[in-house]
Design a protein around this motif. Sequence first.
Motif, PDB file in Angstrom:
ATOM      1  N   PRO A   3      43.111  81.178  56.918  1.00 41.79           N
ATOM      2  CA  PRO A   3      42.985  82.629  56.670  1.00 41.79           C
ATOM      3  C   PRO A   3      42.161  82.862  55.413  1.00 41.79           C
ATOM      4  CG  PRO A   3      45.155  81.862  56.068  1.00 41.79           C
ATOM      5  CD  PRO A   3      44.489  80.722  56.783  1.00 41.79           C
ATOM      6  N   ARG A   4      41.408  83.947  55.440  1.00 38.30           N
ATOM      7  CA  ARG A   4      40.575  84.243  54.280  1.00 38.30           C
ATOM      8  C   ARG A   4      41.461  84.575  53.082  1.00 38.30           C
ATOM      9  NH1 ARG A   4      40.305  89.467  52.857  1.00 38.30           N
ATOM     10  NH2 ARG A   4      41.024  91.057  54.326  1.00 38.30           N
ATOM     11  N   PRO A   5      40.984  84.269  51.864  1.00 38.51           N
ATOM     12  CA  PRO A   5      41.781  84.608  50.680  1.00 38.51           C
ATOM     13  C   PRO A   5      41.818  86.097  50.459  1.00 38.51           C
ATOM     14  CG  PRO A   5      39.606  83.851  50.050  1.00 38.51           C
ATOM     15  CD  PRO A   5      39.717  83.633  51.532  1.00 38.51           C
ATOM     16  N   MET A   6      42.878  86.553  49.835  1.00 41.97           N
ATOM     17  CA  MET A   6      42.992  87.976  49.514  1.00 41.97           C
ATOM     18  C   MET A   6      42.031  88.314  48.374  1.00 41.97           C
ATOM     19  SD  MET A   6      47.143  88.313  49.599  1.00 41.97           S
ATOM     20  CE  MET A   6      47.152  90.083  49.376  1.00 41.97           C
ATOM     21  N   ASN A   7      41.269  89.379  48.573  1.00 44.82           N
ATOM     22  CA  ASN A   7      40.411  89.811  47.487  1.00 44.82           C
ATOM     23  C   ASN A   7      41.210  90.643  46.493  1.00 44.82           C
ATOM     24  OD1 ASN A   7      40.620  92.451  48.521  1.00 44.82           O
ATOM     25  ND2 ASN A   7      38.853  92.107  49.877  1.00 44.82           N
ATOM     26  N   ASP A   8      40.538  91.118  45.414  1.00 40.91           N
ATOM     27  CA  ASP A   8      41.221  91.875  44.359  1.00 40.91           C
ATOM     28  C   ASP A   8      41.877  93.123  44.915  1.00 40.91           C
ATOM     29  OD1 ASP A   8      38.881  91.158  41.673  1.00 40.91           O
ATOM     30  OD2 ASP A   8      40.513  89.995  42.523  1.00 40.91           O
ATOM     31  N   TYR A 115      51.651  84.132  50.924  1.00 37.61           N
ATOM     32  CA  TYR A 115      51.663  83.438  49.643  1.00 37.61           C
ATOM     33  C   TYR A 115      50.465  82.505  49.523  1.00 37.61           C
ATOM     34  CZ  TYR A 115      53.534  80.776  45.693  1.00 37.61           C
ATOM     35  OH  TYR A 115      53.713  80.173  44.464  1.00 37.61           O
ATOM     36  N   SER A 116      50.113  81.825  50.616  1.00 35.46           N
ATOM     37  CA  SER A 116      48.961  80.938  50.598  1.00 35.46           C
ATOM     38  C   SER A 116      47.677  81.716  50.326  1.00 35.46           C
ATOM     39  CB  SER A 116      48.845  80.201  51.941  1.00 35.46           C
ATOM     40  OG  SER A 116      47.686  79.384  51.964  1.00 35.46           O
ATOM     41  N   GLN A 117      47.550  82.885  50.942  1.00 32.04           N
ATOM     42  CA  GLN A 117      46.366  83.719  50.704  1.00 32.04           C
ATOM     43  C   GLN A 117      46.304  84.168  49.253  1.00 32.04           C
ATOM     44  OE1 GLN A 117      46.999  86.694  53.875  1.00 32.04           O
ATOM     45  NE2 GLN A 117      45.018  86.066  54.682  1.00 32.04           N
ATOM     46  N   LEU A 118      47.454  84.546  48.704  1.00 27.45           N
ATOM     47  CA  LEU A 118      47.492  84.981  47.313  1.00 27.45           C
ATOM     48  C   LEU A 118      47.107  83.838  46.379  1.00 27.45           C
ATOM     49  CD1 LEU A 118      48.220  87.200  45.260  1.00 27.45           C
ATOM     50  CD2 LEU A 118      50.532  86.283  45.239  1.00 27.45           C
ATOM     51  N   LEU A 119      47.624  82.638  46.634  1.00 31.33           N
ATOM     52  CA  LEU A 119      47.278  81.487  45.806  1.00 31.33           C
ATOM     53  C   LEU A 119      45.782  81.200  45.872  1.00 31.33           C
ATOM     54  CD1 LEU A 119      50.210  78.984  46.547  1.00 31.33           C
ATOM     55  CD2 LEU A 119      49.790  80.257  44.436  1.00 31.33           C
ATOM     56  N   GLU A 120      45.243  81.230  47.074  1.00 31.80           N
ATOM     57  CA  GLU A 120      43.815  80.956  47.233  1.00 31.80           C
ATOM     58  C   GLU A 120      42.986  81.978  46.460  1.00 31.80           C
ATOM     59  OE1 GLU A 120      40.466  80.737  50.788  1.00 31.80           O
ATOM     60  OE2 GLU A 120      42.596  80.469  51.269  1.00 31.80           O
ATOM     61  N   GLY A 121      43.342  83.251  46.600  1.00 32.23           N
ATOM     62  CA  GLY A 121      42.609  84.281  45.883  1.00 32.23           C
ATOM     63  C   GLY A 121      42.734  84.124  44.374  1.00 32.23           C
ATOM     64  N   ALA A 144      53.386  72.311  45.657  1.00 34.04           N
ATOM     65  CA  ALA A 144      52.310  71.319  45.590  1.00 34.04           C
ATOM     66  C   ALA A 144      51.520  71.239  46.893  1.00 34.04           C
ATOM     67  CB  ALA A 144      52.885  69.948  45.231  1.00 34.04           C
ATOM     68  N   GLU A 145      52.204  71.175  48.014  1.00 34.63           N
ATOM     69  CA  GLU A 145      51.508  71.009  49.298  1.00 34.63           C
ATOM     70  C   GLU A 145      50.677  72.233  49.655  1.00 34.63           C
ATOM     71  OE1 GLU A 145      52.538  70.066  54.013  1.00 34.63           O
ATOM     72  OE2 GLU A 145      54.089  69.896  52.459  1.00 34.63           O
ATOM     73  N   ILE A 146      51.285  73.410  49.538  1.00 32.96           N
ATOM     74  CA  ILE A 146      50.560  74.629  49.891  1.00 32.96           C
ATOM     75  C   ILE A 146      49.433  74.894  48.895  1.00 32.96           C
ATOM     76  CG2 ILE A 146      52.061  76.200  48.599  1.00 32.96           C
ATOM     77  CD1 ILE A 146      51.788  78.198  50.845  1.00 32.96           C
ATOM     78  N   MET A 147      49.624  74.474  47.651  1.00 34.86           N
ATOM     79  CA  MET A 147      48.567  74.669  46.652  1.00 34.86           C
ATOM     80  C   MET A 147      47.395  73.739  46.891  1.00 34.86           C
ATOM     81  SD  MET A 147      47.869  76.515  43.873  1.00 34.86           S
ATOM     82  CE  MET A 147      46.277  76.675  44.680  1.00 34.86           C
ATOM     83  N   ALA A 153      40.567  75.308  49.956  1.00 37.67           N
ATOM     84  CA  ALA A 153      39.908  76.479  50.533  1.00 37.67           C
ATOM     85  C   ALA A 153      39.256  77.312  49.431  1.00 37.67           C
ATOM     86  CB  ALA A 153      40.928  77.329  51.296  1.00 37.67           C
ATOM     87  N   ALA A 154      39.915  77.409  48.273  1.00 30.80           N
ATOM     88  CA  ALA A 154      39.359  78.172  47.165  1.00 30.80           C
ATOM     89  C   ALA A 154      38.090  77.522  46.631  1.00 30.80           C
ATOM     90  CB  ALA A 154      40.388  78.300  46.046  1.00 30.80           C
ATOM     91  N   ALA A 155      38.072  76.195  46.608  1.00 26.29           N
ATOM     92  CA  ALA A 155      36.879  75.485  46.132  1.00 26.29           C
ATOM     93  C   ALA A 155      35.692  75.766  47.051  1.00 26.29           C
ATOM     94  CB  ALA A 155      37.155  73.985  46.058  1.00 26.29           C
TER      95      ALA A 155
END
Length: 227
Positions: A3-8, A115-121, A144-147, A153-155
Motif C-alpha cells: 500500500p502506498r504510504p500516507m502523505n502529510d 499503522y504500516s502506512q503511517l510508519l512508511e510515511g 521490528a518486522e513491520i518496520m 518501501a520508504a527507501a
Amino acid sequence: MPPRPMNDEEVLSEMNKMVAFIKQEALEKAREIKVKADEEFAIEKAKLVKQEQQAIDAQFEKKRKGAEVAQKIAQSNLTNKSRLKLLQRREEQLQELFSVARTSILTFAEDEGRYSQLLEGAVVQGFLQLMEPKVTLHVREQDAEIMQKAGEAAAESYTQISGREVSFDLETTLSKDCAGGVKLASSSRRITIDNTLDERLKLLEDKMLPEIRRDLFGPNENRKFYT
C-alpha cells in the motif's frame, strides 16, 4: 504491491479524525462537570445568603452597614472558591481527554495496515529531512518486522522522490511503553528526528490546547488574546 504510504494530508486527516472523536467525548463530560459545578455553587450560595441574612436581622441597626459589607466579602470569597474548583475540574477534564487520546493512539498501532502506512510515511519524511545515505531507525521491539518492510518501501519512495539511494539500520531501542512510531538518526547520530506517535500526540496537544479549551468551556472573558 505494498500500500502506498500516507502523505502529510492523510496523516493529518487521521489525526483530525481522532481529535474530533476526542472532542465529542470530552464535550459530553464537560457538560456534566458544568451542571454539577453550577448546582454546587447555587447550594453553597443559598446557604451563605441565608446565614448572612439571619446575622443581619439579629444585629443592631448601627451595625447593619458593616454586616452588608461582610456579606459581600463572603459572597466574593465563595465565588472565587467556586471558580477555583471549576478551573481545577476543567484541568482534570483536559488531562482525562489527553488520556483518552493516548488510548486511541495505542489502539491505532493495532491496525497493522494503517499503522504500516503511517510508519512508511513517517520514515519517508525523515529520510527527506536528513538527506543522508545511511540512517538508523529506532523502533519498539514488537515493531521490528513491520518496520523492516515499511523501511524498505520508504527507501524506494525516497529514491523515486529525491533520486538518491538510502540504506538503514534497524534498532529496537524504543521503550515498550511507547505508543509506536519511529525515531530516525543520522549516521553521525548528531541529528535525530522524533516521529513517534507519542511525540506527534504531544505536539498536537500543544497546538490544539487553546482550541480545545474554547470548544469545551467557551472563550475566557478574562483573556484578551488567545494563542
